[in-house]
Motif scaffolding. Structure first.
Motif, short mmCIF file in Angstrom:
data_model
loop_
_atom_site.label_atom_id
_atom_site.label_comp_id
_atom_site.label_asym_id
_atom_site.label_seq_id
_atom_site.Cartn_x
_atom_site.Cartn_y
_atom_site.Cartn_z
N THR A 109 0.83 -1.20 0.00
CA THR A 109 0.00 0.00 0.00
C THR A 109 0.87 1.25 0.00
O THR A 109 0.50 2.28 -0.59
CB THR A 109 -0.95 0.02 1.20
N ALA A 110 2.03 1.18 0.64
CA ALA A 110 2.97 2.31 0.58
C ALA A 110 3.49 2.50 -0.84
O ALA A 110 3.68 3.64 -1.30
CB ALA A 110 4.13 2.07 1.55
N ALA A 111 3.70 1.39 -1.56
CA ALA A 111 4.14 1.48 -2.95
C ALA A 111 3.07 2.16 -3.80
O ALA A 111 3.38 2.97 -4.68
CB ALA A 111 4.46 0.10 -3.50
N PHE A 112 1.82 1.82 -3.55
CA PHE A 112 0.72 2.50 -4.25
C PHE A 112 0.76 4.00 -3.98
O PHE A 112 0.67 4.82 -4.90
CB PHE A 112 -0.64 1.93 -3.82
N THR A 113 0.88 4.36 -2.72
CA THR A 113 0.85 5.77 -2.32
C THR A 113 2.01 6.54 -2.94
O THR A 113 1.81 7.62 -3.53
CB THR A 113 0.90 5.89 -0.79
N LEU A 114 3.21 6.00 -2.85
CA LEU A 114 4.39 6.70 -3.36
C LEU A 114 4.38 6.75 -4.89
O LEU A 114 4.63 7.80 -5.49
CB LEU A 114 5.65 6.00 -2.86
N GLY A 115 4.08 5.62 -5.53
CA GLY A 115 4.10 5.57 -6.99
C GLY A 115 3.09 6.51 -7.62
O GLY A 115 3.40 7.24 -8.58
N THR A 116 1.88 6.52 -7.09
CA THR A 116 0.86 7.40 -7.65
C THR A 116 1.16 8.86 -7.34
O THR A 116 0.95 9.75 -8.18
CB THR A 116 -0.53 7.03 -7.13
N ALA A 117 1.66 9.14 -6.13
CA ALA A 117 1.95 10.53 -5.77
C ALA A 117 3.00 11.14 -6.70
O ALA A 117 2.89 12.31 -7.10
CB ALA A 117 2.42 10.60 -4.32
#
Length: 398
Positions: A380-388
């Motif tokens: 979920t952190a990867a989702f947050t960082l990648g999309t941001a």
């Protein structure tokens, strides 16, 4: 002006939008239908637990491995004809899956996976081409919401149908949605549903924009990988986690998964509306916070599982919508949108495919759900960082 463009403008928008919604009902429902009847299938076919796991793992592997082929199909045959192939493939897949022994069940599942992969790639291209920039977000929201509506309806009706008709006819009944979608699709795009026409290298009706950089594509891929891993991991193991950690009965633990799917409809429809008033970066960070609350909440306050399941549902429905909107707006033409979508989905679903097995292995070795939840926290952190990092480049459309 191309014949495709003339045709798309002549098609009433509501018919096209309804068609997209009906197509989406076929994109997850036939895969979800297996879970309610897995016991009957095991008894009749003699499947081992590993073979039963293949029935859910094969389609996700197809999403990953067949993505380049799906993009090529959409580009060489045209999106209208590709969607027709998708719906025919779904119908053929559910019929083959229900018509014989274990080998045919596996073959039908592969056919379903490949057919749905084509739709995964092509539908966003149709939305990009045939809807105005102001309506693209809403159309994508309808599409992703309908994905979850199809999953929810199928999960609810398959078991009762199996009790009345047997598991084979219950699984085959998914073909009704494919036939209905095909009829509306033919109404929406008329003869183009049956005539292949290659997509031009550049969209002649739109000025070529600046191509999305490789770093933007890499960020979206990382975000989609985190989204897919988290979604398939939570979907596979949330009921077991609730049963082990809170002593919930199987039916009650299943409610957690139900909330996770139902609230995805809210996320899919809500994100395009919210994105009218805030930047896509802000929307992405908000969805990231909701995603992060699922593993963090289950680790720290598992008693509020209903809240974390609801937050996760909004996050997973809104997350995939936001990533598809980003692809639509960042790609300079139809061909590049197809290639970007194939890269993002192909790599992303590769991570989603291993999530249930990896999390199950870690749980089995450790005897605890802490390890799996920490892994989901990372995804979920990867989702947050990648999309941001990627969404800040998306132009805002009103």
């Amino acid at each position: 002006m191309s014949s495709n463009r003339i045709l798309s403008r002549a098609t009433p928008g509501w018919i096209l939008l309804l068609s997209i919604g009906l197509i989406a009902l076929n994109m997850r429902g036939p895969l979800v239908a297996v879970a309610p009847v897995v016991g009957a299938m095991k008894q009749d076919l003699g499947f081992s637990p590993a073979e039963l796991g293949y029935l859910t793992g094969i389609p996700v592997l197809c999403f990953a491995l067949a993505a380049p082929l799906a993009a090529l199909t959409g580009r060489k045959l045209g999106p209208e004809f590709a969607i027709t192939l998708t719906l025919l493939g779904v119908f053929l897949g559910v019929v083959v899956r229900s018509s014989g022994g274990g080998a045919l069940v596996m073959l039908g599942t592969v056919i379903l996976g490949i057919a749905i992969t084509v739709g995964n790639i092509v539908v966003p291209l149709i939305i990009r081409r045939d809807f105005t920039p102001a309506r693209q977000g809403a159309a994508m929201g309808v599409y992703t919401a309908a994905l979850n509506i199809g999953s929810f309806i199928t999960a609810m009706v398959t078991a009762p149908l199996a009790e009345l008709l047997g598991w084979r006819l219950a699984l085959a009944s998914c073909g009704v949605f494919a036939l209905a979608a095909a009829a509306f699709w033919a109404l929406a795009v008329r003869r183009r549903a049956f005539v292949p026409e290659a997509v031009p290298g550049a969209d002649p009706a739109r000025p070529a924009g600046k191509p999305a950089s490789r770093w933007i594509t890499a960020g979206l891929t990382a975000g989609f990988a985190g989204q897919a891993f988290s979604y398939y991991g939570v979907t596979a193991w949330l009921p077991s986690l609730l049963a082990d950690e809170l002593g919930m009965a199987p039916s009650a633990a299943g409610a957690g998964s139900s909330l996770f799917q139902i609230f995805a409809i809210v996320g899919g429809l809500g994100v395009p509306f919210v994105a009218r008033y805030v930047s896509t970066t802000t929307a992405g960070l908000a969805l990231g916070a909701l995603w992060l609350s699922v593993p963090a909440g289950l680790l720290l306050v598992p008693g509020l599982w209903w809240l974390w399941s609801s937050f996760g549902g909004v996050a997973q429905g809104g997350g995939i919508t936001l990533i598809f909107i980003a692809i639509i707006r960042l790609a300079r033409d139809q061909a590049s949108a197809g290639r970007m979508s194939a890269v993002v989905q192909g790599a992303g679903y590769s991570f989603g495919a291993v999530a249930p097995t990896l999390l199950g292995y870690v749980h089995g070795v450790s005897g605890s759900w802490t390890g799996p939840l920490l892994i989901i926290l990372g995804s979920t952190a990867a989702f947050t960082l990648g999309t941001a990092l990627s969404l800040r480049h998306v132009p805002k459309r009103h």
